[in-house]
Write a protein that holds these residues in place. Structure first.
Motif, PDB file in Angstrom:
ATOM      1  N   ARG A 151      19.638  65.328-105.623  1.00  0.00           N
ATOM      2  CA  ARG A 151      20.113  65.842-107.138  1.00  0.00           C
ATOM      3  C   ARG A 151      19.162  65.765-108.080  1.00  0.00           C
ATOM      4  O   ARG A 151      18.969  66.642-108.857  1.00  0.00           O
ATOM      5  N   ASN A 152      18.515  64.562-108.330  1.00  0.00           N
ATOM      6  CA  ASN A 152      17.709  64.205-109.419  1.00  0.00           C
ATOM      7  C   ASN A 152      16.287  64.966-109.460  1.00  0.00           C
ATOM      8  O   ASN A 152      15.860  65.582-110.133  1.00  0.00           O
ATOM      9  N   LYS A 201      11.291  68.944-109.076  1.00  0.00           N
ATOM     10  CA  LYS A 201      10.196  68.131-108.322  1.00  0.00           C
ATOM     11  C   LYS A 201      10.142  69.214-106.790  1.00  0.00           C
ATOM     12  O   LYS A 201      11.154  69.855-106.306  1.00  0.00           O
ATOM     13  N   THR A 252      21.829  61.375-104.813  1.00  0.00           N
ATOM     14  CA  THR A 252      21.443  61.065-106.055  1.00  0.00           C
ATOM     15  C   THR A 252      19.942  61.420-106.040  1.00  0.00           C
ATOM     16  O   THR A 252      19.592  62.067-107.200  1.00  0.00           O
ATOM     17  N   ILE A 253      19.450  60.958-105.067  1.00  0.00           N
ATOM     18  CA  ILE A 253      17.855  61.251-104.945  1.00  0.00           C
ATOM     19  C   ILE A 253      17.454  62.889-104.882  1.00  0.00           C
ATOM     20  O   ILE A 253      16.901  63.277-105.734  1.00  0.00           O
ATOM     21  N   CYS A 306      10.922  65.239-102.468  1.00  0.00           N
ATOM     22  CA  CYS A 306      11.766  63.920-102.686  1.00  0.00           C
ATOM     23  C   CYS A 306      11.517  63.021-101.398  1.00  0.00           C
ATOM     24  O   CYS A 306      11.411  63.762-100.161  1.00  0.00           O
ATOM     25  N   SER A 330      17.055  68.715-109.948  1.00  0.00           N
ATOM     26  CA  SER A 330      17.273  69.135-111.364  1.00  0.00           C
ATOM     27  C   SER A 330      15.986  68.712-112.189  1.00  0.00           C
ATOM     28  O   SER A 330      15.911  69.307-113.445  1.00  0.00           O
ATOM     29  N   ALA A 331      15.132  67.832-111.765  1.00  0.00           N
ATOM     30  CA  ALA A 331      13.746  67.678-112.548  1.00  0.00           C
ATOM     31  C   ALA A 331      12.625  68.534-112.091  1.00  0.00           C
ATOM     32  O   ALA A 331      11.557  68.655-112.593  1.00  0.00           O
TER      33      ALA A 331
END
Length: 110
Positions: free
Chosen positions: A15-16, A22, A12-13, A25, A19-20
């Protein structure tokens, strides 16, 4: 007592962050998370990763990869969750995106 899905949280980290848009991460380190990051790097879905810190304070920092502003990692899911395990024979492992994606599998042999 609550159970936590550390692999699902890691995915999830990533994937987020993808999509954001960044650049990087970070997540808490574990051997399996480092193994997943190594596979994603080898397959070209992330640029690089590094492990920093010592012992209980280790973190894994992932540098995301973009091609023309579009993330290289467009979709990442966990099929077998702690609440619903999925088991497959080697002949019946499902294909990902008609052979264009990858599956990361664990076996009893490692």
């Amino acid at each position: 007592m609550a159970t936590h899905d550390s692999i699902g949280d890691f995915l999830t980290i990533v994937r987020n962050a993808s999509s954001a848009g960044k650049d990087t991460c970070s997540a808490q380190w574990s051997k399996i998370r480092e193994g997943i990051a190594a596979i994603l790097k080898d397959e070209g879905y992330i640029s690089d990763y590094e492990v920093t810190g010592e012992k209980a304070e280790k973190t894994i920092k992932i540098k995301m990869k973009y091609m023309g502003g579009i993330p290289s990692l467009t979709g990442i899911i966990r099929v077998s969750t702690p609440g619903c395990r999925m088991y497959y024979e080697y002949r019946s492992i499902p294909r990902v995106l008609n052979g264009m994606g990858i599956s990361i599998l664990t076996t009893s042999k490692g």
